[in-house]
Scaffold this active site. Structure first.
Site, PDB file in Angstrom:
ATOM      1  N   ASP A 150      17.823 -13.455 -12.314  1.00 21.49           N
ATOM      2  CA  ASP A 150      16.723 -14.357 -12.693  1.00 21.49           C
ATOM      3  C   ASP A 150      16.714 -15.666 -11.910  1.00 21.49           C
ATOM      4  OD1 ASP A 150      19.137 -14.816 -14.152  1.00 21.49           O
ATOM      5  OD2 ASP A 150      18.075 -16.102 -15.568  1.00 21.49           O
TER       6      ASP A 150
ATOM      7  N   GLU B  79      20.114 -14.467 -16.974  1.00 22.67           N
ATOM      8  CA  GLU B  79      21.376 -15.150 -17.270  1.00 22.67           C
ATOM      9  C   GLU B  79      21.109 -16.543 -17.814  1.00 22.67           C
ATOM     10  OE1 GLU B  79      24.601 -17.611 -17.324  1.00 22.67           O
ATOM     11  OE2 GLU B  79      23.077 -18.001 -15.820  1.00 22.67           O
ATOM     12  N   GLU B  80      20.010 -17.157 -17.368  1.00 18.48           N
ATOM     13  CA  GLU B  80      19.759 -18.575 -17.671  1.00 18.48           C
ATOM     14  C   GLU B  80      19.199 -18.808 -19.072  1.00 18.48           C
ATOM     15  OE1 GLU B  80      20.542 -21.033 -15.689  1.00 18.48           O
ATOM     16  OE2 GLU B  80      20.734 -20.162 -13.693  1.00 18.48           O
TER      17      GLU B  80
ATOM     18  N   HIS C 176      20.612 -25.742  -9.360  1.00 21.42           N
ATOM     19  CA  HIS C 176      19.532 -26.143 -10.278  1.00 21.42           C
ATOM     20  C   HIS C 176      18.735 -27.330  -9.740  1.00 21.42           C
ATOM     21  CE1 HIS C 176      20.707 -23.876 -14.193  1.00 21.42           C
ATOM     22  NE2 HIS C 176      21.248 -23.283 -13.150  1.00 21.42           N
TER      23      HIS C 176
HETATM   24 ZN    ZN Z   1      22.182 -21.474 -13.374  1.00 20.89          ZN
HETATM   25 ZN    ZN Z   2      23.791 -18.998 -12.154  1.00 23.93          ZN
END
Ligand code: ZN
Ligand code: ZN
Length: 398
Positions: free
Chosen positions: A74, A130-131, A356
């Site tokens: 993702d 995952e996020e 990020h």
């Molecule tokens: Zn991340």
């Molecule tokens: Zn990550």
């Protein structure tokens, strides 16, 4: 494996850039999953689609032991600021956590392993989201596990890119390397009234002020100083105008821990902090949303990866990994099998970018390193019967 992986540099770069240009958010990885499945089928894997909602599972080889390699798929809701030919073509969505490269390296490892004889089964877990968790509070790893992807797995490994470490080096550590995370959602309830007549109301701001003080005392005054933990407030909302005391204040936050007993203690202490609202004549609601567990690298698995990495990259390129309380749902897999994650250096003079962030990018010379280390670890796990016997003996005593 490192030489063979370096010969694949162009292919790995192409895969990574292809994913980078077409990022998709958690549980929406339709195009990404289709591409992953297509490549895996081309290199001879048995592929299952739609696992854990939008995930892909692929196997090669036969019988025991089963070793799993996990890659997350993702992207993040971010507008990319990089001016590169392979920049995101999907406005407001970007692979800013390096999951594009995780996929490319896992595919590289899959290709490398498909060219050698292996005595066991390698299972690739391409997981969604995952996020973020879905509307039932479950992330991609938890959805994959519900669909049985860990059945029979003896060793599970993964990597995560690490931009502050130079390309060519890795970090590995046994024990906790990331925190468990839960969210909490609270509401402090008083009695609303005129701002000029506070004695006729129960001011929820006054109650909340005391609750906030108590929340901030949990880590500093209630927990053992040797237990790493965090309690943070993330939002505080209440009221409508300057001269009306509202009825309620909403307050939400997160908590982090590395041990279950500490998680339980923090829950109890947060509840106790909210009880102050009752003591002072008000009331409260409080809900916990249980998130993902801490990521705890097994000493056996991390020692094994470390020894492979030292052989492949040299001692000077195998560094300790400073643990922190960020969240990573790979911990869910490691609750079910021996496992470890290592951090792969992706930085260079040119690429000193943070995860990020809208300008995140990586030195693509790291791609063969990650692919080779994943593949070599699996290969040696199969080959080193001596290690395996040793490992099985140890397991009997755990
Ligand atoms: Zn991340
Ligand atoms: Zn990550």
């Amino acid at each position: 494996m490192l030489e063979k992986a370096r010969a694949m540099q162009q292919q790995l770069t192409d895969w990574r850039r292809e994913f980078h240009m077409h990022p998709e958010l958690g549980f929406q990885e339709i195009r990404t999953a289709a591409k992953v499945a297509e490549i895996l089928e081309q290199i001879g894997y048995r592929v299952r689609r739609g696992v854990g909602r939008t995930g892909v599972v692929a196997e090669f080889g036969n019988g025991k032991p089963v070793v799993a390699i996990r890659a997350d798929m993702d992207a993040l809701p971010l507008q990319e600021s990089n001016q590169v030919p392979y920049a995101s073509q999907n406005p407001g969505v970007m692979h800013a956590c390096g999951h594009d490269s995780h996929m490319a390296m896992a595919l590289g490892a899959a290709a490398l392993l498909s060219r050698v004889k292996i005595s066991g089964t390698v299972r690739f877990l391409f997981q969604p989201s995952e996020e973020v968790a879905d509307d039932e509070g479950l992330s991609g790893a938890q959805r994959m596990i519900q669909d049985g992807v860990m059945d029979g797995v003896e060793l599970v490994i993964a990597l995560h890119v690490e931009p502050t470490t130079p390309s060519g080096a890795i970090r590995i550590e046994s024990g906790p390397v990331s925190g468990g995370v839960d969210s909490w959602f609270g509401e402090i309830i008083g009695i609303g009234g005129h701002g000029a007549h506070p004695h006729q109301s129960i001011d929820p701001f006054y109650l909340t002020a005391h609750v906030i003080l108590a929340l901030n005392g949990i880590v500093s005054r209630r927990l053992d100083p040797f237990d790493p933990a965090v309690v943070s407030i993330g939002s505080l909302h209440g009221g409508f105008t300057e001269n009306v005391i509202p009825e309620r204040v909403k307050i939400t936050g997160t908590l982090r821990y590395t041990e279950k007993r500490v998680q339980e203690q923090i829950h109890a202490e947060i509840r106790r902090a909210f009880e102050i609202a009752r003591t002072l004549g008000g009331n409260y609601n409080l809900i916990f949303q249980i998130g993902t567990p801490p990521m705890i690298n097994s000493p056996k698995a991390s020692d094994f990866i470390e020894s492979v990495a030292v052989d492949l990259l040299g001692r000077q390129n195998v560094l300790p990994w400073k643990n922190e309380l960020g969240a990573e749902d790979f911990g869910c897999f490691m609750e079910l099998a021996t496992g470890a994650m290592f951090a792969l250096g992706t930085g260079s003079e040119r690429f000193q970018r943070q995860l990020h962030n809208p300008d995140f990018d990586l030195d693509e010379s790291c791609l063969p390193v990650g692919a080779a280390l994943l593949a070599e670890t699996v290969l040696r796990f199969f080959r080193e019967n001596k290690y395996q016997r040793h490992w099985n003996n140890i397991r009997k005593f755990i």
